[in-house]
Design a protein around this motif. Structure first.
Motif, PDB file in Angstrom:
ATOM      1  N   VAL A 669      23.112  -6.909 -40.651  1.00 56.92           N
ATOM      2  CA  VAL A 669      24.173  -7.266 -39.520  1.00 56.92           C
ATOM      3  C   VAL A 669      24.965  -7.415 -39.649  1.00 56.92           C
ATOM      4  O   VAL A 669      26.573  -7.423 -39.362  1.00 56.92           O
ATOM      5  N   LYS A 670      25.247  -8.991 -39.943  1.00 53.98           N
ATOM      6  CA  LYS A 670      26.489  -9.366 -39.961  1.00 53.98           C
ATOM      7  C   LYS A 670      27.374  -9.335 -40.891  1.00 53.98           C
ATOM      8  O   LYS A 670      28.820  -9.791 -40.680  1.00 53.98           O
ATOM      9  N   TRP A 674      23.897  -1.509 -42.246  1.00 54.56           N
ATOM     10  CA  TRP A 674      22.673  -1.146 -41.492  1.00 54.56           C
ATOM     11  C   TRP A 674      21.833  -0.037 -41.597  1.00 54.56           C
ATOM     12  O   TRP A 674      22.282   0.340 -43.243  1.00 54.56           O
ATOM     13  N   ASP A 701      14.590  -2.369 -35.728  1.00 53.24           N
ATOM     14  CA  ASP A 701      15.315  -2.341 -34.708  1.00 53.24           C
ATOM     15  C   ASP A 701      17.247  -2.589 -35.210  1.00 53.24           C
ATOM     16  O   ASP A 701      17.641  -3.460 -36.532  1.00 53.24           O
ATOM     17  N   GLU A 702      18.128  -2.036 -34.756  1.00 57.84           N
ATOM     18  CA  GLU A 702      19.015  -2.101 -35.408  1.00 57.84           C
ATOM     19  C   GLU A 702      20.058  -3.742 -35.321  1.00 57.84           C
ATOM     20  O   GLU A 702      21.113  -3.837 -35.731  1.00 57.84           O
ATOM     21  N   ARG A 703      19.337  -4.241 -33.897  1.00 56.22           N
ATOM     22  CA  ARG A 703      19.738  -5.769 -34.127  1.00 56.22           C
ATOM     23  C   ARG A 703      19.002  -7.032 -34.397  1.00 56.22           C
ATOM     24  O   ARG A 703      19.333  -8.435 -34.370  1.00 56.22           O
ATOM     25  N   LYS A 704      18.055  -6.697 -35.928  1.00 54.43           N
ATOM     26  CA  LYS A 704      17.404  -7.474 -36.750  1.00 54.43           C
ATOM     27  C   LYS A 704      18.734  -8.089 -37.698  1.00 54.43           C
ATOM     28  O   LYS A 704      18.918  -7.272 -38.069  1.00 54.43           O
ATOM     29  N   ASP A 705      18.808  -9.649 -37.268  1.00 53.53           N
ATOM     30  CA  ASP A 705      19.005 -10.011 -38.854  1.00 53.53           C
ATOM     31  C   ASP A 705      18.467 -10.377 -39.695  1.00 53.53           C
ATOM     32  O   ASP A 705      17.499 -10.031 -40.061  1.00 53.53           O
ATOM     33  N   CYS A 734      30.224   0.524 -36.286  1.00 52.69           N
ATOM     34  CA  CYS A 734      29.396  -0.125 -36.030  1.00 52.69           C
ATOM     35  C   CYS A 734      28.557   0.283 -34.402  1.00 52.69           C
ATOM     36  O   CYS A 734      29.996   0.725 -33.571  1.00 52.69           O
ATOM     37  N   TRP A 737      27.440  -2.797 -28.971  1.00 50.47           N
ATOM     38  CA  TRP A 737      26.860  -3.829 -28.967  1.00 50.47           C
ATOM     39  C   TRP A 737      27.462  -5.028 -30.080  1.00 50.47           C
ATOM     40  O   TRP A 737      27.230  -6.300 -30.379  1.00 50.47           O
ATOM     41  N   HIS A 738      27.968  -4.386 -31.222  1.00 49.13           N
ATOM     42  CA  HIS A 738      28.021  -4.952 -31.857  1.00 49.13           C
ATOM     43  C   HIS A 738      29.706  -5.718 -31.825  1.00 49.13           C
ATOM     44  O   HIS A 738      31.005  -5.173 -31.273  1.00 49.13           O
ATOM     45  N   HIS A 741      32.538  -3.559 -33.499  1.00 51.71           N
ATOM     46  CA  HIS A 741      32.333  -2.340 -33.554  1.00 51.71           C
ATOM     47  C   HIS A 741      34.284  -1.612 -32.464  1.00 51.71           C
ATOM     48  O   HIS A 741      34.661  -0.293 -32.786  1.00 51.71           O
TER      49      HIS A 741
END
Length: 758
Positions: A669-670, A674, A701-705, A734, A737-738, A741
């Protein structure tokens, strides 16, 4: 410790003395000396330390005993005067008018006296170590590698040397300097413990000044607004007046706890999530940089503490200098080089915007500290040929008025040629115009003995190959980044021969042999990593025998030898993440078992319909059916697609019974990467008309780091096909929330590896 008979050195000193000096005197003759070391009757700590160091080394160089006295004792003709003694007046020396900086020193011979003076901080100690190094041939190559010549006499030429540092603050974040105060003193560096005495806080301090767990729940407006939402774990809203008050109050508390500290850091967290609320955007727009809100905020803080220095970062998004605002005189700007390409000097890379940034910042303030990066963080153990840029980069910084340097290497961790790097940088930080080739040769010969000529050839060949190739060199790279420039199969062959010769030359000297083997580790690591990519017939992990995948015996041996010697050398971290040699062994064992898969689509042709990014194309379409599976590293065997779906057709060449179709994808994600939302699979007999046989939805989860891989597998029941199509439904931009974006314009990445058919 290494002791050498330096008869040749003494001869050269004597010749130099006769040719260039009007007088000379004997400090020691036949292991006997008339001299005594004289310090003040009320000496400072540095004067006492300097006298003890000089006495220790003179006594170790010869078999004589030179003692320390204070200047209340009767004066004699033969004396070594250290610091501010009452003898100076008789020699016509006024120490206050000698124009010495805090760390400056002066070494002089006057009549029969040797005089070493120093500035108010460590100048005298630096002068003593310089005398030992420059005039007596003592060398410290690393904290545990000191060369002390054995002499029966010391004949000194006439000396009149005064030096003040161009760069006033010089810190190395490299093992030699991190682990040894003596190494720092010898090489005139600031040890990190000295910095900690006068720094109250040190970089990335927003989180500690306005703690998330204390404020975010009830006061989200204190934190960054991104895409219309207040988000945690990013930055602060610097136009919020309450944030300013909290920071000032927190600093007042901390300053009471550590009143002796001079520098206090007020700087961004280590991420890109700056605030984009209306007020912050207005300030940034006015000053044409995200540094606008930063300097505006820090200036207000600095005005509250006029007797302190407030430091802040010009780093990543805040690196561009603002327009129409200047840092206050007590604001120190820490300008960072993290994005720069190390394949060439920064000043020669016209596309590198750091050239613009340092020029603009230097017009705004003379209080700039450079935070430079001199190691490959993702692979400490990867060959990293950046020595050719160290001097020109330092000279460029100095030309822009920089007086403070922090060179970030591998900290306390071992890294490629880190002992040499510390030695070279220490010399250049004191004198950026020193002869760097002489420095490198001196170290190599002292550290590796007769093997040095092979190590120097290896060193020079690697650097020249990089420069000739035009390839880049990034601090977050891997061996795969050098496979077409300085780590080609042909060069790996040459490097191997040179190291074989180096080891053979010192086979009867265990100390030098061990150092050569340790210096070889990056080459062995690069060979192991590049062999995963099958870069040549010799450099590949697997052999295919009777359609079976076998790990080559030489690669098993190479891995075992690499890990064993890394452990023997005390290496605990192979990269910034802290992975140990044993962990690397385990990951390679897993790769030996899973890294190569022979399946029904193996080496079959693939037609990629989507547009492939030229920056991540590896071997093109062949990457998808080469049998090699990608690891959690998007530089390794992954095809990259920016703001695009992935669609490709595999030609199986003949009708084939299929029970499974699988495709591998990557998420980080960073890095704006994705997994796809859905992967659809189709089959066809003619490659024109396709029938959908199923789809696999993403359950992650698309937010998984973190960085990880995921298999999208579809089981089918004995379907027959000649063609297989894979098609994704993915994030093109993106998510909201990213931080990337950017009002829906930030482009997301999709990374794809093997298409497996069974």
């Amino acid at each position: 410790m290494i002791y050498k008979n330096l008869t040749l050195f003494l001869f050269l000193v004597s010749v130099f003395s006769l040719l260039s000096c009007s007088s000379k005197f004997a400090l020691i003759l036949n292991n006997s000396s008339k001299y005594k070391i004289v310090i003040s009757n009320q000496p400072t700590e540095i004067e006492i330390q300097s006298a003890n160091v000089l006495k220790e080394y003179l006594n170790r160089i010869t078999d004589s005993e030179i003692n320390i006295i204070n200047d209340s004792e009767q004066e004699s003709e033969f004396e070594i005067l250290l610091g501010n003694t009452n003898r100076l007046k008789n020699l016509g020396i006024n120490i206050s008018s000698d124009s010495l900086d805090n760390d400056g020193y002066s070494i002089k011979t006057i009549k029969n006296k040797l005089v070493i003076l120093g500035g108010t901080k460590k100048g005298l100690l630096y002068g003593v170590y310089t005398f030992l190094d420059k005039f007596l041939g003592c060398k410290m190559y690393a904290p545990d590698v000191i060369e002390i010549p054995k002499m029966s006499e010391i004949i000194l030429p006439e000396i009149n040397l005064t030096e003040n540092p161009i760069i006033k603050y010089r810190e190395l974040h490299i093992p030699s300097a991190r682990t040894s105060q003596q190494f720092c003193d010898w090489h005139k560096l600031h040890h990190y413990s000295e910095r900690e005495k006068y720094y109250g806080s040190f970089v990335h301090t927003f989180e500690s000044l306005v703690p998330l767990d204390k404020y975010f729940k009830d006061y989200p407006e204190y934190f960054s607004e991104i895409n219309g939402y207040r988000v945690p774990h990013q930055q602060l809203c610097l136009t919020n007046p309450d944030v300013f008050k909290i920071v000032v109050d927190e600093l007042k508390i901390k300053m009471k706890e550590k009143p002796e500290a001079v520098v206090w850091d007020v700087s961004q967290n280590d991420n890109f999530g700056y605030c984009t609320c209306k007020n912050c955007r207005t300030v940034d727009s006015l000053h044409e940089s995200q540094a606008g809100t930063m300097i505006n905020f820090v200036n207000k803080v600095a005005r509250e503490f006029s007797n302190k220095t407030i430091s802040t970062l010009a780093y990543q998004y805040s690196r561009k200098a603002p327009v129409g605002i200047k840092p206050e005189s007590n604001v120190m700007v820490v300008l960072c080089t993290i994005e720069c390409d190390r394949s060439k000097p920064i000043s020669e890379n016209k596309d590198d915007l750091f050239n613009r940034d340092i020029q603009e910042w230097s017009k705004l303030t003379s209080n700039i500290k450079i935070w430079d990066y001199v190691v490959q963080f993702s692979s400490y153990t990867d060959p990293f040929p950046n020595f050719h840029v160290l001097q020109p980069n330092l000279q460029m910084f100095v030309n822009h008025g920089v007086k403070s340097m922090f060179e970030q290497g591998s900290g306390n961790s071992w890294s490629d040629f880190h002992e040499l790097k510390a030695y070279v940088l220490a010399k250049l930080l004191w004198n950026p115009n020193d002869n760097v080739n002489n420095i490198i040769d001196e170290f190599m010969k002292g550290y590796f003995g007769v093997a040095a000529k092979y190590l120097i050839e290896y060193f020079n060949l690697m650097h020249s190959s990089l420069e000739k190739s035009g390839g880049n060199l990034i601090i977050y790279g891997y061996p795969s980044n050098g496979k077409d420039s300085y780590l080609t199969p042909e060069l790996l062959d040459k490097y191997t021969i040179l190291f074989n010769q180096a080891e053979k030359s010192v086979v009867n000297n265990p100390t030098f042999l061990d150092r050569v083997k340790t210096a070889r580790l990056p080459l062995e690591y690069a060979i192991l990593e590049l062999s995963k990519l099958n870069v040549s017939k010799e450099y590949q992990i697997f052999d295919l025998v009777d359609n079976k995948v076998l790990v080559r015996d030489e690669m098993k041996t190479k891995l075992k030898d690499f890990v064993n010697h890394a452990n023997k050398s005390g290496i605990t971290s192979l990269n910034e993440r802290g992975n140990s040699p044993n962990e690397y062994f385990e990951s390679m064992q897993k790769y030996f078992n899973e890294g190569m898969i022979i399946h029904k689509a193996y080496q079959k042709d693939v037609n990629i319909i989507s547009e492939l990014s030229p920056n991540y194309k590896v071997k093109g379409s062949k990457t998808l059916t080469d049998g090699t599976t990608g690891e959690a590293n998007y530089f390794f065997n992954w095809l990259g697609f920016e703001a695009n779906e992935f669609e490709a057709i595999v030609d199986l060449k003949e009708e084939t019974t299929i029970n499974l179709i699988r495709t591998n994808f990557l998420q980080e994600v960073k890095s704006w990467i994705w997994l796809p939302k859905t992967v659809e699979y189709y089959i066809s007999e003619d490659g024109i008309y396709f029938t959908k046989v199923g789809e696999v939805k993403n359950k992650i989860d698309e937010r998984k780091d973190g960085i990880f891989t995921e298999q999208f597998s579809l089981n089918v029941d004995n379907v027959i096909a000649k063609f297989v199509k894979v098609k994704t439904k993915s994030l093109i931009n993106c998510p909201v929330w990213h931080i990337g974006h950017n009002n829906g314009t930030g482009k997301a990445w999709l990374f794809v590896d093997e298409i497996i058919v069974n």
